[in-house]
Design a protein around this motif. Structure first.
Motif, mmCIF file in Angstrom:
data_model
loop_
_atom_site.group_PDB
_atom_site.id
_atom_site.type_symbol
_atom_site.label_atom_id
_atom_site.label_comp_id
_atom_site.label_asym_id
_atom_site.label_seq_id
_atom_site.Cartn_x
_atom_site.Cartn_y
_atom_site.Cartn_z
ATOM 1 N N UNK A 27 0.854 -1.093 -0.049
ATOM 2 C CA UNK A 27 0.175 -0.076 0.024
ATOM 3 C C UNK A 27 1.048 1.117 -0.013
ATOM 4 N N UNK A 28 1.479 1.806 -1.097
ATOM 5 C CA UNK A 28 2.203 2.765 -1.253
ATOM 6 C C UNK A 28 1.468 4.188 -0.686
ATOM 7 N N UNK A 29 0.099 4.157 -1.272
ATOM 8 C CA UNK A 29 -0.506 5.307 -0.925
ATOM 9 C C UNK A 29 -0.513 5.486 0.395
ATOM 10 N N UNK A 30 -0.614 4.541 1.314
ATOM 11 C CA UNK A 30 -0.696 4.935 3.046
ATOM 12 C C UNK A 30 0.732 5.530 3.176
ATOM 13 N N UNK A 31 1.700 5.005 2.693
ATOM 14 C CA UNK A 31 3.242 5.835 2.918
ATOM 15 C C UNK A 31 3.103 7.267 2.482
ATOM 16 N N UNK A 32 2.479 7.470 1.387
ATOM 17 C CA UNK A 32 2.475 8.742 0.693
ATOM 18 C C UNK A 32 1.688 9.777 1.882
ATOM 19 N N UNK A 33 0.371 9.335 2.122
ATOM 20 C CA UNK A 33 -0.345 10.037 2.828
ATOM 21 C C UNK A 33 0.150 10.212 4.234
ATOM 22 N N UNK A 34 0.726 9.214 4.698
ATOM 23 C CA UNK A 34 1.500 9.296 6.170
ATOM 24 C C UNK A 34 2.505 10.441 6.080
ATOM 25 N N UNK A 35 3.477 10.369 4.900
ATOM 26 C CA UNK A 35 4.630 11.343 4.911
ATOM 27 C C UNK A 35 4.110 12.646 4.764
ATOM 28 N N UNK A 36 2.866 12.950 4.125
ATOM 29 C CA UNK A 36 2.350 14.388 3.896
ATOM 30 C C UNK A 36 1.764 14.616 5.288
ATOM 31 N N UNK A 37 1.247 13.713 6.121
ATOM 32 C CA UNK A 37 0.649 14.089 7.493
ATOM 33 C C UNK A 37 1.828 14.576 8.516
ATOM 34 N N UNK A 38 2.899 13.737 8.452
ATOM 35 C CA UNK A 38 4.157 14.239 9.240
ATOM 36 C C UNK A 38 4.529 15.356 8.667
ATOM 37 N N UNK A 39 4.694 15.698 7.473
ATOM 38 C CA UNK A 39 5.247 17.120 7.048
ATOM 39 C C UNK A 39 4.415 18.218 7.549
ATOM 40 N N UNK A 40 2.923 18.127 7.234
ATOM 41 C CA UNK A 40 2.164 19.069 7.973
ATOM 42 C C UNK A 40 2.326 19.392 9.354
ATOM 43 N N UNK A 41 2.491 18.286 10.162
ATOM 44 C CA UNK A 41 2.818 18.440 11.524
ATOM 45 C C UNK A 41 4.096 19.121 11.981
ATOM 46 N N UNK A 42 5.177 18.754 11.094
ATOM 47 C CA UNK A 42 6.466 19.008 11.422
ATOM 48 C C UNK A 42 6.956 20.245 10.789
ATOM 49 N N UNK A 43 6.492 20.379 9.457
ATOM 50 C CA UNK A 43 7.199 21.439 8.730
ATOM 51 C C UNK A 43 6.847 22.898 9.067
ATOM 52 N N UNK A 44 7.578 23.883 8.682
ATOM 53 C CA UNK A 44 7.522 25.404 9.185
ATOM 54 C C UNK A 44 6.309 25.534 7.973
ATOM 55 N N UNK A 45 5.255 26.502 8.634
ATOM 56 C CA UNK A 45 4.309 27.143 7.779
ATOM 57 C C UNK A 45 5.022 27.915 6.557
ATOM 58 N N UNK A 46 3.706 27.974 5.573
ATOM 59 C CA UNK A 46 4.215 28.811 4.338
ATOM 60 C C UNK A 46 5.019 30.265 4.800
#
Length: 871
Positions: free
Chosen positions: A143-162
């Motif tokens: 399930x590659x989609x699960x990994x992609x979705x999870x990485x997006x979620x992590x990025x949203x939690x951890x990344x600096x805002x725009x």
């Protein structure tokens, strides 16, 4: 396959000086070491099917499809995993392309290295890439989609805002360093005393009073009204019984919004009935105790951004909406709109996906619509009551058409409220006419306004508004950095660091420095322990009182996480000797040189590398240095020195008993070695080398030789100035020397000094260190046998995976190889061992404690000395 270790590199490192953000995964291929990809049936077809976008990976072939060709021809799984880790990050919206896979000297063990944008996403990608590769090998669904979705979620939690991210990017483009100070948006720009801080789009210049005013919509409206700025008429209430009277006073249509709200939360617009007004009040009340009721002004929603009291951008904002086609339902139109590649999860793209919430359903209900309604062709159906981009709104840049009168009004508003950065919300038919003429009004003034609508509008010209923030924080002439001198090498790092710091402090600068025994700011220890890694360096660079940083930089920190700074002004390499070999894939001096060279690689182009000309491995570093190079040497006739100075180079040499700076053919004597306490009357060669390195670094920075001389003569070797480095304690009948020498080169340095010391008996206390090679431990014991008449072995700690008996046996073996009859006493209780050695010390004897054999060595020796003085 199995992952042995994952390391996050955050600064210049052995893989790349410029690519600082790397994941280093230690991967054991196990049986796959014997199975390249071309021997795994169907592997090539399966990876192309699962990850077809990897066709763009050129690999060593240099053409598109190059990686897939390598897979067909046969490559090892570590290489495949490197490419998978990069590709899944790209698919998740974090494109990054640097990777290296290198086999270690252990068969089947590889270092898989790849770049990342977000740290936790990089770690996730490392783990996921191994699972993906294993699934492809085993020919099972994944399930590659699960990994992609999870990485997006992590990025949203951890990344600096725009907004925060844009300011950081602008700072980086100007070579301004930055440090993230928490897990959200608090950021430090610059180092030491030249730092500034900001959070999101609030800076340290932002007035707290102004933020309080802007957060209180009623207070804001009052101040603007008193300043003759047009605002919407309205009232503020907190009691539901007041709704009806307020509605009559203001008149339909109305807007209800919480007094302390933000991002449009709790707002309801275009309220036209008393029943709807009561519902709107209740909704707003869930966000704030008090609720604003305003006249609903028709027109367009505009946001004007003012930075440092100057208008820098303006945008027209439209709430999230869909346009009917007479065929699809509203839900289907939303789904189709969310397929727009410009829309993404959270802040990942220019636009945000439209989510259905209570606000959406309420707006549809007012039109007697549901999500299953099919709008007529061309009908615009609004899905949100506010135009925030975070809820799916769109923006159109209108900066260039704002009327000068409106610019004046907005810049005046910023001063009335007192905000250095503010977003002004305006409702008007347009901004091309003065608000006073077209009936437009100011709705709100926002502290910490978002930048995304200006950085990447849906339509129109993007505006680099972050540049205005940096212009304000760092106007022309304001420095962002502080001088940094980094010191590395095998032996002498700590003493050289302390001496350089002493010279700088003696010349009026508040210096922060890190050493193997602690972190200091202006001679005050703030943190105890081995503090020679990137975390300790960052500690100094975050201190707002520090004017100059001197950072001891050990191999361990470089290998573990990279350097704690991007660039330094001077990089000193004292020497490169056999130590810590066989650890972390560092097996020989060439490997160790590659690690130490990271410091020189981080020196600015106009900075200086200070290198030991008497050490061939240091000289080797100079060949690849991209900065200026200066050498130090104990021999003015050293061929490297002669050639270097013949070309006009700068060097520090020891000649005729003097510490001398040589520039071309000119000599400038700084001081006589016998006048410098650290050299013990010129008898300790390795201390003279430390003095040469520190003197040269100080001279290159610009200090005068007279000032350097005074500093050298006032730096006293002692437990206070140089703890554990040639500390001599004078008892009534004997002397005790404490030195933390822990490798053959260090032992030889102490041996050379002791040969100049008169003594009735030389006694040594030694131990081994468990993570050193057998041959290194044995060699230190051989040297000990040459310099001591009697040897105590105290193997209480530093076992590091070995047993006491193993280490003792190695030490005894080395001693016996030199002198089978050497007296050896073994006592692994450090307190007891020291007591026995002192009690049995002969008159005129010299007791030497090498390495950190005795727990809290200096403190314990000092206690014994105090007892003798009290007796």
């Amino acid at each position: 396959m199995k992952i042995s270790n994952i390391q996050v590199l955050r600064g210049p490192n052995i893989w790349s000086i410029n690519r600082k953000k790397l994941i280093q995964m230690r991967l054991d291929l196990e049986e796959l070491e014997q199975r390249p990809t071309n021997t795994i049936e169907g592997f090539s077809e399966r990876i192309e099917k699962l990850l077809p976008s990897m066709f763009s990976h050129r690999c060593s072939k240099g053409v598109e499809g190059g990686f897939f060709t390598r897979v067909k021809e046969g490559t090892w799984m570590g290489h495949v995993i490197e490419h998978i880790a990069l590709e899944i990050q790209t698919i998740a919206g974090m494109e990054t392309g640097f990777g290296r896979t290198r086999q270690t000297k252990t068969e089947g063990i590889y270092n898989v290295v790849f770049s990342y944008l977000e740290e936790k996403v990089g770690v996730y990608a490392a783990e996921a890439s191994v699972k993906i590769a294993q699934a492809l090998i085993d020919n099972v669904e994944y399930d590659l989609d699960h990994d992609i979705r999870r990485m997006k979620e992590i990025r949203e939690l951890e990344a600096l805002g725009p907004s925060t991210g844009s300011i950081v990017q602008e700072a980086v483009s100007r070579s301004i360093p930055w440090i993230r100070l928490n897990k959200s948006s608090l950021v430090q720009l610059g180092y030491g005393k030249n730092q500034v801080r900001f959070r999101a789009t609030m800076t340290e210049k932002t007035s707290s009073i102004a933020v309080d005013i802007a957060s209180n919509k009623e207070e804001t409206k009052r101040l603007l009204t008193e300043a003759a700025i047009p605002v919407a008429s309205g009232v503020t209430i907190s009691n539901p019984d007041d709704v009806e009277a307020s509605v009559k006073k203001v008149g339909f249509p109305l807007v209800f919004k919480p007094l302390d709200g933000n991002h449009g939360k709790g707002a309801t617009i275009n309220v036209k009935t008393l029943e709807a007004a009561k519902a709107a009040f209740d909704y707003a009340k869930t966000y704030s105790r008090r609720v604003i009721i305003e006249k609903f002004i028709t027109g367009y929603d505009f946001r004007v951004l003012v930075i440092d009291h100057k208008v820098v951008a303006a945008a027209q904002r439209d709430p999230a909406h869909v346009k009917g086609n007479g065929i699809h339902t509203i839900q289907e139109l939303i789904d189709k709109e969310n397929e727009d590649p410009r829309r993404g999860y959270g802040h990942e793209n220019v636009l945000t996906e439209i989510a259905v919430d209570r606000d959406t359903l309420d707006l549809l209900a007012k039109k007697e619509y549901t999500l299953e309604t099919i709008p007529e062709k061309g009908e615009v159906v609004y899905l949100k009551s506010t135009a925030n981009l975070s809820t799916g709104g769109t923006s159109i840049d209108v900066t260039d058409i704002v009327h000068p009168q409106n610019i004046f009004i907005c810049e005046r508003i910023s001063r009335v409220i007192g905000l250095d950065i503010c977003g002004i919300d305006i409702m008007a038919q347009n901004l091309t006419q003065p608000l006073t003429e077209n009936g437009g009004v100011v709705l709100e003034v926002n502290a910490a306004p978002g930048f995304r609508m200006h950085l990447a509008p849906s339509e129109g010209l993007p505006r680099n508004v972050a540049a205005s923030v940096i212009d304000m924080l760092y106007p022309p002439g304001k420095l962002s950095q502080i001088p940094i001198i980094a010191v590395t090498g095998t032996n002498g790092k700590t003493t050289t660091t302390r001496l350089i710091a002493h010279i700088i402090r003696s010349n009026g600068k508040r210096v922060g420095y890190t050493t193997s025994d602690g972190v200091y700011v202006h001679n005050t220890m703030l943190m105890k322990g081995d503090t020679t890694g990137p975390v300790s360096a960052e500690f100094i660079l975050k201190d707002p009182t520090v004017e100059f940083a001197v950072l001891e930089t050990a191999r361990g920190g470089i290998l573990r996480a990279g350097l704690g700074f991007n660039q330094c002004d001077i990089g000193v390499v004292t020497n490169i000797q056999e130590d810590h070999l066989g650890i972390s894939d560092i097996h020989n001096l060439d490997d160790l040189t590659r690690v130490k060279a990271v410091v020189v690689g981080a020196v600015r182009r106009k900075g200086w590398a200070v290198l030991n000309a008497d050490n061939g491995y240091c000289v080797k570093i100079a060949r690849d240095a991209r900065c200026n190079v200066a050498y130090f040497s104990m021999d003015e006739n050293n061929p490297v020195i002669k050639e270097h100075c013949r070309k006009g180079g700068i060097a520090a040499i020891y000649e005729n008993g003097y510490i001398t700076i040589k520039t071309g053919d000119w000599k400038l004597r700084v001081d006589k070695a016998t006048h410098i306490p650290l050299t013990f009357g010129g008898s300790v060669n390795f201390m003279i080398q430390n003095v040469l390195a520190a003197t040269l670094a100080a001279y290159l920075w610009g200090y005068k030789t007279d000032d350097i001389r005074l500093s050298l003569e006032t730096f006293i070797p002692s437990a206070a100035h140089t703890p554990g480095r040639m500390n001599v304690f004078r008892f009534k009948d004997f002397k005790v020397l404490v030195d933390f020498a822990h490798n053959p080169d260090g032992f030889n340095g102490v041996k050379a000094y002791l040969q100049s010391v008169e003594s009735t008996e030389h006694v040594g206390i030694i131990s081994g260190t468990g993570d050193r090679r057998d041959e290194d431990i044995i060699e230190t014991a051989r040297i000990a046998a040459q310099m001591f008449d009697k040897i105590y072995i105290c193997q209480e700690k530093y076992l590091r995976g070995r047993t006491q008996d193993e280490l003792i046996d190695l030490l005894v073996k080395g001693i016996k190889e030199v002198d089978p009859n050497k007296e050896i006493i073994i006592n692994n209780k450090s307190t007891e061992c020291l007591q026995i050695a002192i009690d049995n010390a002969k008159k005129g004897s010299y007791l030497t404690i090498l390495s950190n054999t005795i727990d809290n060595t200096i403190q314990r020796v000092t206690e014994h000395l105090d007892k003798e003085l009290e007796a």
